[in-house]
Design an enzyme around this catalytic site. Structure first.
Site, PDB file in Angstrom:
ATOM      1  CE  LYS A  92      -0.198  18.891 -16.608  1.00 60.05           C
ATOM      2  NZ  LYS A  92       1.137  19.355 -16.247  1.00 60.05           N
TER       3      LYS A  92
ATOM      4  CG  HIS B 173      -1.898  19.329 -10.958  1.00 55.45           C
ATOM      5  ND1 HIS B 173      -0.981  20.292 -11.296  1.00 55.45           N
ATOM      6  CD2 HIS B 173      -1.544  18.217 -11.633  1.00 55.45           C
ATOM      7  CE1 HIS B 173      -0.109  19.777 -12.154  1.00 55.45           C
ATOM      8  NE2 HIS B 173      -0.434  18.506 -12.372  1.00 55.45           N
TER       9      HIS B 173
ATOM     10  CD  GLU C 293       1.495  15.109 -10.747  1.00 58.41           C
ATOM     11  OE1 GLU C 293       1.499  14.389 -11.744  1.00 58.41           O
ATOM     12  OE2 GLU C 293       1.000  16.255 -10.743  1.00 58.41           O
TER      13      GLU C 293
HETATM   14  P1  PGA Z   1       4.058  16.095 -17.125  1.00 63.00           P
HETATM   15  O1  PGA Z   1       2.849  16.535 -16.168  1.00 63.00           O
HETATM   16  O2  PGA Z   1       3.895  14.606 -17.366  1.00 63.00           O
HETATM   17  O3  PGA Z   1       3.876  16.905 -18.360  1.00 63.00           O
HETATM   18  O4  PGA Z   1       5.320  16.378 -16.400  1.00 63.00           O
HETATM   19  C1  PGA Z   1       2.437  15.716 -15.112  1.00 63.00           C
HETATM   20  C2  PGA Z   1       1.336  16.385 -14.348  1.00 63.00           C
HETATM   21  O5  PGA Z   1       1.390  17.598 -14.133  1.00 63.00           O
HETATM   22  O6  PGA Z   1       0.348  15.728 -13.956  1.00 63.00           O
END
Ligand code: PGA
Length: 224
Positions: A11, A100, A149
């Site tokens: 990110k 995403h 997700e």
């Molecule tokens: P996280 O994020 O592992 O911090 O929950 C996953 C993602 O958004 O790809």
């Protein structure tokens, strides 16, 4: 054994210097992980300005790491100020995350936009890692890797149950014959990763916060 994708989504974190230090740690850990890389394809997705540095380090140290972007332009090369198209990215990366939920929610990306982006990834000869929020999210044709997700699981420490993730993965594969691999993402940790990857229809994980620490990420690879 089935093939697994272990994808790190950094990110908007990790500077160039932090990336070098992450990679140095990963290099040390990759000796202990040597046997893992036959079935496990490990992909790291840095922010745009850090991608070329990561590629140089990976190439010059022959690290068993592939590189992806976290996003891509919906357009090609041209008069699109601020955008990064496949035609510029393709010499650095093999994968691109598309759709995403943070892009959809915080940047207003609609199905139409993310489908155009997926098409651009494919036409640049790259593989989209196409994120869906449920089995009802529309998946464009030609996408072979999907990441399921659920929004409530991202960054909350509250992952979906492996049984529900398996149900969604199975449904996606039944509905979309082009989809070969379904990854699970959302609060994946070194403790819970195996409970997902042991499921028949789950082919890996997309890891956000737990990918920022190289030692912890190495343990995720090992435990997967
Ligand atoms: P996280 O994020 O592992 O911090 O929950 C996953 C993602 O958004 O790809």
């Amino acid at each position: 054994m089935k093939k697994l994708f272990i994808v790190a989504n950094w990110k908007a974190n990790i500077t160039k210097d932090e990336a070098t230090s992450w990679l140095q740690h990963f290099k040390e850990d990759s000796d202990m992980l040597r046997g893992e890389f036959e079935q496990k394809e490990v992909v790291v997705c840095p922010s745009f300005p850090v991608i070329s540095q990561v590629k140089s380090y990976v190439d010059s140290n022959s690290l068993p790491l592939r590189i992806g972007s976290q996003d891509i332009s919906r357009f090609g090369k041209g008069a699109y100020t601020g955008e990064v198209p496949g035609g510029i990215l393709h010499e650095f990366i093999q994968f691109s995350i598309v759709g995403h939920s943070e892009r959809r929610e915080k940047f207003g990306e609609t199905d139409e936009v993310v489908h155009e982006k997926a098409a651009n990834v494919i036409s640049a000869n790259l593989l989209p890692i196409f994120c869906v929020q449920s089995e009802r999210t529309r998946i464009p044709s030609g996408v072979s890797i999907v990441a399921y997700e659920p929004v409530g699981a991202i960054g909350t420490g509250n992952p979906d149950s492996p049984q529900n993730a398996e149900r969604v993965a199975k449904q996606i594969k039944a509905d979309y014959p082009d989809v070969e691999y379904v990854l699970y993402g959302g609060s994946v940790s070194e403790e819970n990763v195996r409970s997902f990857t042991m499921m028949d229809n789950i082919n890996g994980v997309l890891v956000g916060s737990a990918s920022l620490d190289p030692a912890g990420f190495a343990r995720i690879i090992k435990n997967a």
